[in-house]
Design an enzyme around this catalytic site. Structure first.
Site, PDB file in Angstrom:
ATOM      1  N   ASP A  68       0.880  -1.183   0.000  1.00  0.00           N
ATOM      2  CA  ASP A  68       0.000   0.000   0.000  1.00  0.00           C
ATOM      3  C   ASP A  68       0.911   1.224   0.000  1.00  0.00           C
ATOM      4  O   ASP A  68       2.122   1.121   0.167  1.00  0.00           O
ATOM      5  CB  ASP A  68      -0.887  -0.012   1.261  1.00  0.00           C
ATOM      6  CG  ASP A  68      -1.795   1.212   1.342  1.00  0.00           C
ATOM      7  OD1 ASP A  68      -2.385   1.584   0.312  1.00  0.00           O
ATOM      8  OD2 ASP A  68      -1.919   1.816   2.428  1.00  0.00           O
ATOM      9  N   SER A  69       0.283   2.400  -0.130  1.00  0.00           N
ATOM     10  CA  SER A  69       1.051   3.637  -0.050  1.00  0.00           C
ATOM     11  C   SER A  69       1.503   3.914   1.389  1.00  0.00           C
ATOM     12  O   SER A  69       2.373   4.746   1.604  1.00  0.00           O
ATOM     13  CB  SER A  69       0.185   4.795  -0.534  1.00  0.00           C
ATOM     14  OG  SER A  69      -0.973   4.889   0.276  1.00  0.00           O
TER      15      SER A  69
ATOM     16  N   CYS B  71      -4.253  -1.615  -1.904  1.00  0.00           N
ATOM     17  CA  CYS B  71      -4.425  -0.187  -2.129  1.00  0.00           C
ATOM     18  C   CYS B  71      -5.412  -0.044  -3.290  1.00  0.00           C
ATOM     19  O   CYS B  71      -5.177  -0.600  -4.369  1.00  0.00           O
ATOM     20  CB  CYS B  71      -3.079   0.426  -2.497  1.00  0.00           C
ATOM     21  SG  CYS B  71      -3.167   2.135  -3.044  1.00  0.00           S
ATOM     22  N   ASN B  72      -6.509   0.655  -3.054  1.00  0.00           N
ATOM     23  CA  ASN B  72      -7.511   0.810  -4.115  1.00  0.00           C
ATOM     24  C   ASN B  72      -6.964   1.636  -5.267  1.00  0.00           C
ATOM     25  O   ASN B  72      -7.252   1.366  -6.437  1.00  0.00           O
ATOM     26  CB  ASN B  72      -8.756   1.509  -3.570  1.00  0.00           C
ATOM     27  CG  ASN B  72      -9.556   0.616  -2.652  1.00  0.00           C
ATOM     28  OD1 ASN B  72     -10.523   0.002  -3.060  1.00  0.00           O
ATOM     29  ND2 ASN B  72      -9.134   0.519  -1.391  1.00  0.00           N
TER      30      ASN B  72
ATOM     31  N   GLU C 101      -3.366   8.566   8.854  1.00  0.00           N
ATOM     32  CA  GLU C 101      -1.908   8.438   9.012  1.00  0.00           C
ATOM     33  C   GLU C 101      -1.416   9.206  10.249  1.00  0.00           C
ATOM     34  O   GLU C 101      -0.431   8.830  10.867  1.00  0.00           O
ATOM     35  CB  GLU C 101      -1.173   8.956   7.756  1.00  0.00           C
ATOM     36  CG  GLU C 101      -1.425   8.135   6.489  1.00  0.00           C
ATOM     37  CD  GLU C 101      -0.403   7.012   6.245  1.00  0.00           C
ATOM     38  OE1 GLU C 101       0.711   7.089   6.760  1.00  0.00           O
ATOM     39  OE2 GLU C 101      -0.761   6.057   5.520  1.00  0.00           O
TER      40      GLU C 101
ATOM     41  N   CYS D 102     -10.969   2.768  -0.093  1.00  0.00           N
ATOM     42  CA  CYS D 102      -9.571   3.116   0.171  1.00  0.00           C
ATOM     43  C   CYS D 102      -9.218   2.331   1.417  1.00  0.00           C
ATOM     44  O   CYS D 102     -10.005   2.314   2.374  1.00  0.00           O
ATOM     45  CB  CYS D 102      -9.420   4.617   0.410  1.00  0.00           C
ATOM     46  SG  CYS D 102      -7.787   5.074   1.058  1.00  0.00           S
ATOM     47  N   THR D 103      -8.067   1.668   1.401  1.00  0.00           N
ATOM     48  CA  THR D 103      -7.765   0.764   2.517  1.00  0.00           C
ATOM     49  C   THR D 103      -7.454   1.492   3.824  1.00  0.00           C
ATOM     50  O   THR D 103      -7.357   0.866   4.869  1.00  0.00           O
ATOM     51  CB  THR D 103      -6.604  -0.189   2.147  1.00  0.00           C
ATOM     52  OG1 THR D 103      -5.487   0.595   1.695  1.00  0.00           O
ATOM     53  CG2 THR D 103      -7.022  -1.149   1.052  1.00  0.00           C
ATOM     54  N   HIS D 104      -7.314   2.813   3.753  1.00  0.00           N
ATOM     55  CA  HIS D 104      -7.190   3.575   5.001  1.00  0.00           C
ATOM     56  C   HIS D 104      -8.546   3.732   5.701  1.00  0.00           C
ATOM     57  O   HIS D 104      -8.600   3.893   6.914  1.00  0.00           O
ATOM     58  CB  HIS D 104      -6.647   4.981   4.724  1.00  0.00           C
ATOM     59  CG  HIS D 104      -5.169   5.049   4.475  1.00  0.00           C
ATOM     60  ND1 HIS D 104      -4.578   4.557   3.339  1.00  0.00           N
ATOM     61  CD2 HIS D 104      -4.161   5.572   5.223  1.00  0.00           C
ATOM     62  CE1 HIS D 104      -3.274   4.785   3.393  1.00  0.00           C
ATOM     63  NE2 HIS D 104      -2.995   5.395   4.531  1.00  0.00           N
TER      64      HIS D 104
HETATM   65  N1  DGL Z   1      -4.768   3.291   0.870  1.00  0.00           N
HETATM   66  C1  DGL Z   1      -4.778   3.662  -0.483  1.00  0.00           C
HETATM   67  C2  DGL Z   1      -6.036   3.271  -1.212  1.00  0.00           C
HETATM   68  O1  DGL Z   1      -6.607   2.263  -0.875  1.00  0.00           O
HETATM   69  C3  DGL Z   1      -4.179   4.956  -0.921  1.00  0.00           C
HETATM   70  C4  DGL Z   1      -4.319   6.152  -0.103  1.00  0.00           C
HETATM   71  C5  DGL Z   1      -3.419   7.208  -0.666  1.00  0.00           C
HETATM   72  O2  DGL Z   1      -2.200   6.992  -0.629  1.00  0.00           O
HETATM   73  O3  DGL Z   1      -3.913   8.226  -1.165  1.00  0.00           O
HETATM   74  O4  DGL Z   1      -6.466   3.919  -2.138  1.00  0.00           O
END
Ligand code: DGL
Length: 273
Positions: A15-16, A78-79, A157, A189-191
């Protein structure tokens, strides 16, 4: 690699940043024998505001890094990278690689009754309309309402999931979606699963909230089974964590959300891959 070593080889997850840990957590729960190498691109987060070319370049470097760890399969947790880079990378490597969007879309189509589905995600994910395309391929009459929520990533984050300001940001981004007839909403988004209880409270019972992580781990299990490479060695799983920026903050975060003690995270220079 012989079949025995392929079975015990780790699964690469990336992921990012810390968001992909919500997917890693689900893989640990559903596939407790699988070894995992996790990479969080903390030096280059967020991906959601970046161009397609850069998201592909970053993803390609990470895949090259994970291949140096002899991973048997890769989960793009990561989406944004799933939406913009999965198709390209899939053609470049010969091990199974999967994203979170198809599993998330499938779960939403299964849950919805009225076919009106909300998707909250990064700017890049929503702009790509990947969720809309996949959902419509499964249910052509579905209506998809996408909403970019760029501030959710830095809030997570920074550990602000429970901070009162997050409530306000949720309302700013999601009030127009709340006013529609959606009965299902994807945390695209995985966050965002780290804000799940706040989002559930915001929408109330009428809206079913989908976290694609659950379905993604199920898909991974299926792929590993089909390829005959599910780890059945019965050893305690080993988890290794790598990041592209300072390790301490990531380790602290990982320890706050994983049911496992992360002793150390290693920092690497991802630009070398
Ligand atoms: N967690 C990521 C996602 O699922 C990316 C969030 C990001 O870096 O902007 O999209």
């Amino acid at each position: 690699m012989d079949i025995k070593s392929r079975k015990t080889a780790p699964v690469g997850v990336f992921d990012s940043g810390v968001g992909g840990l919500t997917v890693a957590r689900e893989i640990m729960r559903q596939l407790p024998n699988e070894n995992i190498v996790y990479f969080g691109d903390t030096a280059r987060v967020p991906y959601g505001s970046k161009s397609r070319n850069n998201i592909i370049r970053f993803s390609r470097q990470i895949v090259h890094f994970l291949q140096t760890k002899d991973v048997k399969a890769i989960v793009i947790a990561c989406n944004t990278a799933s939406a913009l880079a999965l198709d390209t990378i899939q053609e470049e490597i010969d091990i199974p690689i999967m994203g979170v969007i198809v599993p998330g879309a499938r779960a939403a189509v299964r849950e919805t009754r009225n076919g009106i589905i909300g998707v909250a995600g990064t700017e890049a994910t929503i702009r790509s309309e990947t969720y809309t395309k996949v959902i419509r391929s499964l249910r052509p009459d579905a209506k998809v309402i996408g909403q970019p929520c760029p501030l959710f990533v830095p809030l997570v984050e920074e550990g602000f999931a429970k901070h009162p300001i997050t409530e306000e940001v949720i309302d700013i981004y999601l009030s127009s979606m709340k006013a529609t007839d959606i009965d299902t909403m994807i945390l695209g988004c995985t966050h965002y699963p780290l804000l799940r209880s706040r989002i559930i409270a915001y929408f109330g019972e009428k809206v079913h909230i989908v976290n694609p992580a659950y379905e993604t781990a199920m898909d991974l299990k299926k792929v590993l089974e089909e390829q005959g490479i599910l780890n059945d060695a019965g050893q305690p799983a080993r988890y290794d964590f790598y990041v592209s920026d300072t390790a301490e903050k990531f380790t602290e975060f990982a320890n706050s959300i994983l049911p496992y003690d992360v002793a150390a995270t290693r920092q690497i220079n991802i630009e070398e891959y």
